[in-house]
Design an enzyme around this catalytic site. Sequence first.
Site, mmCIF file in Angstrom:
data_model
loop_
_atom_site.group_PDB
_atom_site.id
_atom_site.type_symbol
_atom_site.label_atom_id
_atom_site.label_comp_id
_atom_site.label_asym_id
_atom_site.label_seq_id
_atom_site.Cartn_x
_atom_site.Cartn_y
_atom_site.Cartn_z
ATOM 1 N N ASP A 193 8.853 34.799 10.198
ATOM 2 C CA ASP A 193 9.844 34.006 9.463
ATOM 3 C C ASP A 193 9.360 32.564 9.453
ATOM 4 O OD1 ASP A 193 11.636 36.069 8.834
ATOM 5 O OD2 ASP A 193 12.660 35.885 10.753
ATOM 6 N N ASP A 243 12.913 38.407 2.671
ATOM 7 C CA ASP A 243 14.362 38.316 2.865
ATOM 8 C C ASP A 243 15.051 37.788 1.609
ATOM 9 O OD1 ASP A 243 13.915 39.146 5.488
ATOM 10 O OD2 ASP A 243 13.871 37.095 6.254
#
Length: 164
Positions: A120, A138
């Site tokens: 991330d 995402d």
Amino acid sequence: MQPDRSIAVGFVLAALILAMDIATKAAVLAWMEYGASLEWLPVLNIVHVLNRGAAFSFLHGAGGWQRYFFIGIALAASALLVYMIRRAGTSHTERISYGLILGGALANMFDRVARGAVVDWIDLHWGSYHWPAFNLADIGITLGAAFIIFHELFGRKQARPARG
């Protein structure tokens, strides 16, 4: 009968999300140390973190079994999404939505297989309040889900009962 081009659009979107996610994560891995944070905009930092869990770090510290659990879920979801994209009667909007979700699911699954965790790197914040870090996969999943919800609420033509 001519093939439905929206089927190809769904798969092209999936491939684009997958490729862009892999490329951006590779850049983060190459240029940033793990745990580093770079202020880019007043509300956006570029970070390098690993998530062994799912959304909002759900099951992040579960001990390792969750990696295989989430790979299995991604495989099953991907098979279902491929079916839904190819299925007769699926609308163009639904195929776009499923393609975005498919690309995101495959990209995060790729990370779990290759690295054991998802990279991330996008950190949105307002002052000291930070949204959990996320990535392009995402975003694809979230946009696809939002399009499906919007389509269900506002895009479907309401069937009208026959008068007789």
